[in-house]
Enzyme design. Sequence first.
Site, PDB file in Angstrom:
ATOM      1  N   ASP A   7       0.881  -1.098  -0.015  1.00 39.09           N
ATOM      2  CA  ASP A   7       0.129  -0.137  -0.106  1.00 39.09           C
ATOM      3  C   ASP A   7       0.775   1.074   0.016  1.00 39.09           C
ATOM      4  OD1 ASP A   7      -2.135   1.520   0.147  1.00 39.09           O
ATOM      5  OD2 ASP A   7      -2.323   1.626   2.465  1.00 39.09           O
ATOM      6  N   GLU A  68      -1.325  -1.196  -5.042  1.00 32.69           N
ATOM      7  CA  GLU A  68      -2.482  -0.400  -5.102  1.00 32.69           C
ATOM      8  C   GLU A  68      -2.291   0.568  -6.138  1.00 32.69           C
ATOM      9  OE1 GLU A  68      -5.377   0.614  -1.681  1.00 32.69           O
ATOM     10  OE2 GLU A  68      -4.788   2.770  -2.213  1.00 32.69           O
ATOM     11  N   ASP A 141      -2.907   1.139   6.635  1.00 34.37           N
ATOM     12  CA  ASP A 141      -1.986   0.589   5.787  1.00 34.37           C
ATOM     13  C   ASP A 141      -1.328  -0.541   5.870  1.00 34.37           C
ATOM     14  OD1 ASP A 141      -1.385   3.828   4.968  1.00 34.37           O
ATOM     15  OD2 ASP A 141      -1.540   3.439   6.895  1.00 34.37           O
TER      16      ASP A 141
END
Length: 199
Positions: A7, A68, A141
């Site tokens: 992330d 991501e 996260d």
Amino acid sequence: MRVLGVDPGLTRCGLGVVDGGLGRTVSCVAVDVVRTPADADLAVRLLEVSDAVEHWLDTYRPQAVAVERVFSQHNVRTAMGTAQAGGVVALSAARRGLPVVFHTPSEVKAAVTGSGRADKAQVTGMVTRLLKLAEAPSPADAADALALAICHLWREPMRARLAEAEARAAQLAKTHRARLAAAAKQKARGTGNTQGAKR
């Protein structure tokens, strides 16, 4: 298969390694969040993220990296930093010949919770259940990084089969068009020969 989920971010970059077993079995190998100081120079912050990712790639040796995809954020500065961190991750993986796949947040949410509109609490809750963790990963996260890895493990085989089927269909269509063109050409030659004979 072992996947490193990332992330990306400059202030917080979530990292999670997940192993996929038979069926949809998944297990957590490691999870953490890399933090860089907001007042540090951008190049230094990117270097810190890069060093951390390099260390994880060397330590856990994943077979693929899931990142991501940044597609919209109201804060342009945050979006830029997130994209830059994601680029650093992709570069580190590419140097090792590892496949890198970018997944959108809605893809990840849908894969893990069944809904592309799930909130962070729902994603964290499902990640905790799926990986049978004693406690929920924190901050968000960390949970998102694990969710990315799970999403990749569950979606990529299907995506690969679909891509293979599309490639086969394209090849069949190409062969069919070539045969039609050859038949039309042969027919045109035959018509020309007939007309010549009549004369």
